[in-house]
Design a protein around this motif. Structure first.
Motif, PDB file in Angstrom:
ATOM      1  N   UNK A 264      -0.367  29.485  -6.031  1.00  0.00           N
ATOM      2  CA  UNK A 264       0.449  28.498  -6.764  1.00  0.00           C
ATOM      3  C   UNK A 264       1.240  29.150  -7.899  1.00  0.00           C
ATOM      4  N   UNK A 265       0.729  30.269  -8.419  1.00  0.00           N
ATOM      5  CA  UNK A 265       1.402  30.986  -9.508  1.00  0.00           C
ATOM      6  C   UNK A 265       2.293  32.114  -8.975  1.00  0.00           C
ATOM      7  N   UNK A 266       2.373  32.208  -7.650  1.00  0.00           N
ATOM      8  CA  UNK A 266       3.156  33.252  -6.977  1.00  0.00           C
ATOM      9  C   UNK A 266       2.707  34.656  -7.392  1.00  0.00           C
ATOM     10  N   UNK A 267       1.379  34.830  -7.445  1.00  0.00           N
ATOM     11  CA  UNK A 267       0.769  36.117  -7.766  1.00  0.00           C
ATOM     12  C   UNK A 267       0.134  36.653  -6.484  1.00  0.00           C
ATOM     13  N   UNK A 268       0.439  37.915  -6.161  1.00  0.00           N
ATOM     14  CA  UNK A 268      -0.128  38.533  -4.976  1.00  0.00           C
ATOM     15  C   UNK A 268      -1.566  38.963  -5.272  1.00  0.00           C
ATOM     16  N   UNK A 269      -2.506  38.447  -4.477  1.00  0.00           N
ATOM     17  CA  UNK A 269      -3.918  38.734  -4.679  1.00  0.00           C
ATOM     18  C   UNK A 269      -4.609  38.738  -3.332  1.00  0.00           C
ATOM     19  N   UNK A 270      -5.362  39.783  -3.033  1.00  0.00           N
ATOM     20  CA  UNK A 270      -6.081  39.852  -1.763  1.00  0.00           C
ATOM     21  C   UNK A 270      -7.415  39.127  -1.890  1.00  0.00           C
ATOM     22  N   UNK A 271      -7.992  38.766  -0.768  1.00  0.00           N
ATOM     23  CA  UNK A 271      -9.312  38.133  -0.769  1.00  0.00           C
ATOM     24  C   UNK A 271     -10.325  39.071  -1.418  1.00  0.00           C
ATOM     25  N   UNK A 272     -10.236  40.355  -1.099  1.00  0.00           N
ATOM     26  CA  UNK A 272     -11.158  41.335  -1.671  1.00  0.00           C
ATOM     27  C   UNK A 272     -11.060  41.356  -3.200  1.00  0.00           C
ATOM     28  N   UNK A 273      -9.850  41.332  -3.731  1.00  0.00           N
ATOM     29  CA  UNK A 273      -9.657  41.319  -5.186  1.00  0.00           C
ATOM     30  C   UNK A 273     -10.222  40.044  -5.795  1.00  0.00           C
ATOM     31  N   UNK A 274      -9.995  38.923  -5.129  1.00  0.00           N
ATOM     32  CA  UNK A 274     -10.498  37.636  -5.634  1.00  0.00           C
ATOM     33  C   UNK A 274     -12.026  37.627  -5.639  1.00  0.00           C
ATOM     34  N   UNK A 275     -12.631  38.117  -4.574  1.00  0.00           N
ATOM     35  CA  UNK A 275     -14.094  38.151  -4.498  1.00  0.00           C
ATOM     36  C   UNK A 275     -14.679  39.079  -5.558  1.00  0.00           C
TER      37      UNK A 275
ATOM     38  N   UNK B  65       1.127  44.288 -13.561  1.00  0.00           N
ATOM     39  CA  UNK B  65       1.599  42.923 -13.721  1.00  0.00           C
ATOM     40  C   UNK B  65       1.021  42.337 -14.999  1.00  0.00           C
ATOM     41  N   UNK B  66       1.822  41.582 -15.706  1.00  0.00           N
ATOM     42  CA  UNK B  66       1.390  40.934 -16.934  1.00  0.00           C
ATOM     43  C   UNK B  66       1.147  39.453 -16.650  1.00  0.00           C
ATOM     44  N   UNK B  67       0.034  38.961 -17.163  1.00  0.00           N
ATOM     45  CA  UNK B  67      -0.314  37.564 -16.965  1.00  0.00           C
ATOM     46  C   UNK B  67      -0.189  36.816 -18.284  1.00  0.00           C
ATOM     47  N   UNK B  68       0.162  35.539 -18.188  1.00  0.00           N
ATOM     48  CA  UNK B  68       0.231  34.708 -19.389  1.00  0.00           C
ATOM     49  C   UNK B  68      -1.179  34.284 -19.789  1.00  0.00           C
ATOM     50  N   UNK B  69      -1.333  33.857 -21.023  1.00  0.00           N
ATOM     51  CA  UNK B  69      -2.623  33.353 -21.481  1.00  0.00           C
ATOM     52  C   UNK B  69      -3.068  32.169 -20.640  1.00  0.00           C
ATOM     53  N   UNK B  70      -2.117  31.341 -20.247  1.00  0.00           N
ATOM     54  CA  UNK B  70      -2.433  30.170 -19.426  1.00  0.00           C
ATOM     55  C   UNK B  70      -2.947  30.592 -18.049  1.00  0.00           C
ATOM     56  N   UNK B  71      -2.336  31.596 -17.442  1.00  0.00           N
ATOM     57  CA  UNK B  71      -2.794  32.081 -16.138  1.00  0.00           C
ATOM     58  C   UNK B  71      -4.213  32.651 -16.248  1.00  0.00           C
TER      59      UNK B  71
ATOM     60  N   UNK C 221     -14.865  30.098  -7.265  1.00  0.00           N
ATOM     61  CA  UNK C 221     -14.947  30.759  -5.961  1.00  0.00           C
ATOM     62  C   UNK C 221     -13.686  31.577  -5.719  1.00  0.00           C
ATOM     63  N   UNK C 222     -13.795  32.498  -4.782  1.00  0.00           N
ATOM     64  CA  UNK C 222     -12.640  33.308  -4.405  1.00  0.00           C
ATOM     65  C   UNK C 222     -11.543  32.418  -3.831  1.00  0.00           C
ATOM     66  N   UNK C 223     -11.917  31.387  -3.082  1.00  0.00           N
ATOM     67  CA  UNK C 223     -10.920  30.471  -2.518  1.00  0.00           C
ATOM     68  C   UNK C 223     -10.139  29.752  -3.613  1.00  0.00           C
ATOM     69  N   UNK C 224     -10.825  29.318  -4.666  1.00  0.00           N
ATOM     70  CA  UNK C 224     -10.143  28.668  -5.788  1.00  0.00           C
ATOM     71  C   UNK C 224      -9.175  29.646  -6.456  1.00  0.00           C
ATOM     72  N   UNK C 225      -9.608  30.883  -6.642  1.00  0.00           N
ATOM     73  CA  UNK C 225      -8.767  31.887  -7.279  1.00  0.00           C
ATOM     74  C   UNK C 225      -7.568  32.231  -6.399  1.00  0.00           C
ATOM     75  N   UNK C 226      -7.772  32.328  -5.097  1.00  0.00           N
ATOM     76  CA  UNK C 226      -6.662  32.601  -4.179  1.00  0.00           C
ATOM     77  C   UNK C 226      -5.646  31.460  -4.195  1.00  0.00           C
ATOM     78  N   UNK C 227      -6.130  30.228  -4.243  1.00  0.00           N
ATOM     79  CA  UNK C 227      -5.233  29.072  -4.307  1.00  0.00           C
ATOM     80  C   UNK C 227      -4.423  29.099  -5.613  1.00  0.00           C
ATOM     81  N   UNK C 228      -5.078  29.432  -6.702  1.00  0.00           N
ATOM     82  CA  UNK C 228      -4.388  29.537  -7.986  1.00  0.00           C
ATOM     83  C   UNK C 228      -3.338  30.639  -7.932  1.00  0.00           C
ATOM     84  N   UNK C 229      -3.714  31.800  -7.427  1.00  0.00           N
ATOM     85  CA  UNK C 229      -2.774  32.917  -7.328  1.00  0.00           C
ATOM     86  C   UNK C 229      -1.561  32.520  -6.501  1.00  0.00           C
TER      87      UNK C 229
END
Length: 72
Positions: A26-37, A1-7, A16-24
């Motif tokens: 909102x950006x419709x990016x699939x991300x597991x809790x393990x990956x975020x942590x 997957x390619x991410x934009x500079x803004x992402x 925190x992992x919770x902040x990153x999961x919320x961002x993912x």
């Protein structure tokens, strides 16, 4: 997957992992809790190599500057 500079910029501000999961989400990016942590745990620990740092500071890849009198 390619991410934009803004992402990427937004992801780098997450503390925190919770902040990153919320961002993912909102950006419709699939991300597991393990990956975020894992991402959060590694932030700030990686050091740039001298070459990477020179590229960031100089804004060009070494040896490819077309406006320099000498290519390094």
């Amino acid at each position: 997957m390619t991410f934009t500079k803004e992402q990427i910029r937004k992801a780098m501000t997450c503390k925190t992992a919770d902040e990153l999961l919320a961002l993912a989400n909102s950006e419709e990016v699939e991300l597991s809790r393990e990956q975020a942590e894992e991402y959060i745990a590694t932030q700030g620990k990686r050091k740039l190599t001298d070459e990477e740092l020179a590229q960031v500071v100089g804004g060009f890849k070494s040896g490819l500057c077309t406006q320099c009198s000498k290519n390094k």
